[in-house]
Design a protein around this motif. Structure first.
Motif, PDB file in Angstrom:
ATOM      1  N   SER A  42      53.581  35.125  44.561  1.00 25.95           N
ATOM      2  CA  SER A  42      52.218  35.099  44.025  1.00 25.95           C
ATOM      3  C   SER A  42      51.518  33.882  44.613  1.00 25.95           C
ATOM      4  CB  SER A  42      52.226  35.046  42.494  1.00 25.95           C
ATOM      5  OG  SER A  42      52.848  33.864  42.030  1.00 25.95           O
ATOM      6  N   TYR A  43      50.264  34.052  44.988  1.00 25.62           N
ATOM      7  CA  TYR A  43      49.559  32.966  45.662  1.00 25.62           C
ATOM      8  C   TYR A  43      48.050  33.192  45.602  1.00 25.62           C
ATOM      9  CZ  TYR A  43      49.547  36.588  49.273  1.00 25.62           C
ATOM     10  OH  TYR A  43      49.390  37.780  49.945  1.00 25.62           O
ATOM     11  N   ILE A  44      47.316  32.104  45.830  1.00 22.98           N
ATOM     12  CA  ILE A  44      45.864  32.179  45.955  1.00 22.98           C
ATOM     13  C   ILE A  44      45.540  32.598  47.383  1.00 22.98           C
ATOM     14  CG2 ILE A  44      43.692  30.904  45.852  1.00 22.98           C
ATOM     15  CD1 ILE A  44      44.958  31.262  43.135  1.00 22.98           C
ATOM     16  N   ALA A  45      44.746  33.641  47.508  1.00 19.93           N
ATOM     17  CA  ALA A  45      44.419  34.168  48.832  1.00 19.93           C
ATOM     18  C   ALA A  45      43.467  33.226  49.577  1.00 19.93           C
ATOM     19  CB  ALA A  45      43.788  35.548  48.694  1.00 19.93           C
ATOM     20  N   SER A  46      43.399  33.428  50.886  1.00 23.05           N
ATOM     21  CA  SER A  46      42.561  32.592  51.738  1.00 23.05           C
ATOM     22  C   SER A  46      41.074  32.868  51.489  1.00 23.05           C
ATOM     23  CB  SER A  46      42.875  32.862  53.206  1.00 23.05           C
ATOM     24  OG  SER A  46      42.528  34.196  53.546  1.00 23.05           O
ATOM     25  N   GLU A  47      40.238  31.950  51.958  1.00 27.25           N
ATOM     26  CA  GLU A  47      38.782  32.128  51.845  1.00 27.25           C
ATOM     27  C   GLU A  47      38.339  33.365  52.623  1.00 27.25           C
ATOM     28  OE1 GLU A  47      36.488  30.485  50.084  1.00 27.25           O
ATOM     29  OE2 GLU A  47      38.084  29.321  49.139  1.00 27.25           O
ATOM     30  N   ARG A  48      39.027  33.640  53.716  1.00 26.80           N
ATOM     31  CA  ARG A  48      38.681  34.826  54.518  1.00 26.80           C
ATOM     32  C   ARG A  48      38.911  36.102  53.709  1.00 26.80           C
ATOM     33  NH1 ARG A  48      41.374  36.440  60.389  1.00 26.80           N
ATOM     34  NH2 ARG A  48      40.276  38.431  60.635  1.00 26.80           N
ATOM     35  N   TYR A  49      40.047  36.166  53.033  1.00 29.44           N
ATOM     36  CA  TYR A  49      40.337  37.353  52.222  1.00 29.44           C
ATOM     37  C   TYR A  49      39.366  37.448  51.055  1.00 29.44           C
ATOM     38  CZ  TYR A  49      42.991  40.982  49.855  1.00 29.44           C
ATOM     39  OH  TYR A  49      43.367  42.167  49.262  1.00 29.44           O
ATOM     40  N   LEU A  50      39.006  36.307  50.482  1.00 27.67           N
ATOM     41  CA  LEU A  50      38.011  36.279  49.413  1.00 27.67           C
ATOM     42  C   LEU A  50      36.698  36.890  49.891  1.00 27.67           C
ATOM     43  CD1 LEU A  50      36.857  35.343  46.672  1.00 27.67           C
ATOM     44  CD2 LEU A  50      36.508  33.082  47.682  1.00 27.67           C
ATOM     45  N   SER A  51      36.290  36.527  51.097  1.00 24.28           N
ATOM     46  CA  SER A  51      35.045  37.074  51.661  1.00 24.28           C
ATOM     47  C   SER A  51      35.157  38.584  51.866  1.00 24.28           C
ATOM     48  CB  SER A  51      34.730  36.388  52.998  1.00 24.28           C
ATOM     49  OG  SER A  51      34.483  35.007  52.806  1.00 24.28           O
ATOM     50  N   GLU A  52      36.337  39.050  52.295  1.00 23.74           N
ATOM     51  CA  GLU A  52      36.543  40.486  52.501  1.00 23.74           C
ATOM     52  C   GLU A  52      36.435  41.244  51.182  1.00 23.74           C
ATOM     53  OE1 GLU A  52      40.285  40.929  54.451  1.00 23.74           O
ATOM     54  OE2 GLU A  52      39.590  40.066  56.348  1.00 23.74           O
ATOM     55  N   ILE A  53      37.023  40.668  50.139  1.00 21.61           N
ATOM     56  CA  ILE A  53      36.951  41.304  48.815  1.00 21.61           C
ATOM     57  C   ILE A  53      35.495  41.391  48.356  1.00 21.61           C
ATOM     58  CG2 ILE A  53      37.438  40.935  46.362  1.00 21.61           C
ATOM     59  CD1 ILE A  53      39.820  42.066  47.731  1.00 21.61           C
ATOM     60  N   LYS A  54      34.765  40.303  48.536  1.00 18.83           N
ATOM     61  CA  LYS A  54      33.361  40.291  48.123  1.00 18.83           C
ATOM     62  C   LYS A  54      32.558  41.336  48.897  1.00 18.83           C
ATOM     63  CE  LYS A  54      32.795  35.494  46.555  1.00 18.83           C
ATOM     64  NZ  LYS A  54      32.022  34.256  46.756  1.00 18.83           N
ATOM     65  N   SER A  55      32.800  41.440  50.205  1.00 16.45           N
ATOM     66  CA  SER A  55      32.069  42.418  51.027  1.00 16.45           C
ATOM     67  C   SER A  55      32.369  43.838  50.581  1.00 16.45           C
ATOM     68  CB  SER A  55      32.446  42.242  52.503  1.00 16.45           C
ATOM     69  OG  SER A  55      32.056  40.967  52.973  1.00 16.45           O
TER      70      SER A  55
END
Length: 212
Positions: A140-153
């Protein structure tokens, strides 16, 4: 007034304490204050005090660790897995991402019910209907900022009016779930991936996916 020794009769001076002739005490001796020795501390008491301190420190550390383990996304992660095992769809829906509010009213319930039913039906096919579920969190981990942006998109494209800026973090968890028949003769394992989002300071359940 003259003083005389009561033993030999020798005349004494006023400040004589003992007779100069025979050595017999003949007056009040000066009082000497008794010397009080400090009580020695018991070793048992010291050891007991040290043990109490050590136990208190251990309990404090354990309490902090437990609190940390049940706080943040890890706390919601465990609640979500247990809700899955207990087939408590409502508990998962109650902790679902706010993005589901921007679809039709029962979409969250439909989505999580569909995912969990598919998973349980797979277990039914491989081990029968009488089994016990166990799990292990592999990672379990905090995802990267890049993945965060993908989720938001992805969410912005799916729900145009949903304010994706409320999502500040994304956490990913990989969990193995094993169904073991009550007879113990059959086992089958699936991998559960749970995606959590931090929205307005609280962690929410976004996705639950399974791979065989």
């Amino acid at each position: 007034m003259a003083r005389f020794c009561g033993n030999c009769g020798m005349r004494l001076e006023d400040n004589d304490r003992v007779c100069g002739n025979c050595g017999t005490p003949c007056g009040e001796l000066p009082q000497v204050k008794p010397v009080v020795k400090p009580a020695k501390k018991s070793r048992k008491g010291i050891v007991a005090a040290i043990i109490c301190v050590v136990i208190a420190v251990v309990l404090l550390i354990t309490g902090v660790s437990t609190l940390a383990a049940n706080a943040g996304y890890k706390g919601l992660l465990k609640k979500t897995i247990k809700a899955y095992i207990n087939y408590d769809i409502d508990k998962i829906v109650n902790n679902a991402s706010e993005s589901y509010d921007y679809s039709y009213s029962s979409y969250a319930e439909y989505y999580f019910t569909m995912k969990i039913d598919d998973s349980l039906e797979t277990f039914d096919d491989y081990v029968g209907y009488n089994y016990k579920l166990t799990y292990e969190i592999e990672d379990s981990y905090i995802a990267s900022e890049r993945y965060l942006s993908e989720i938001k998109s992805t969410l912005a494209a799916k729900y145009g009016t949903f304010d994706t800026d409320i999502i500040k973090k994304v956490a990913i968890a990989e969990v193995t779930v094993t169904a073991t028949s009550k007879s113990g003769s059959q086992k089958y394992t699936q991998t559960m991936q749970i995606t959590l989002t931090k929205e307005k300071g609280s962690w929410k359940v976004l996705y639950i996916d399974f791979t065989k």
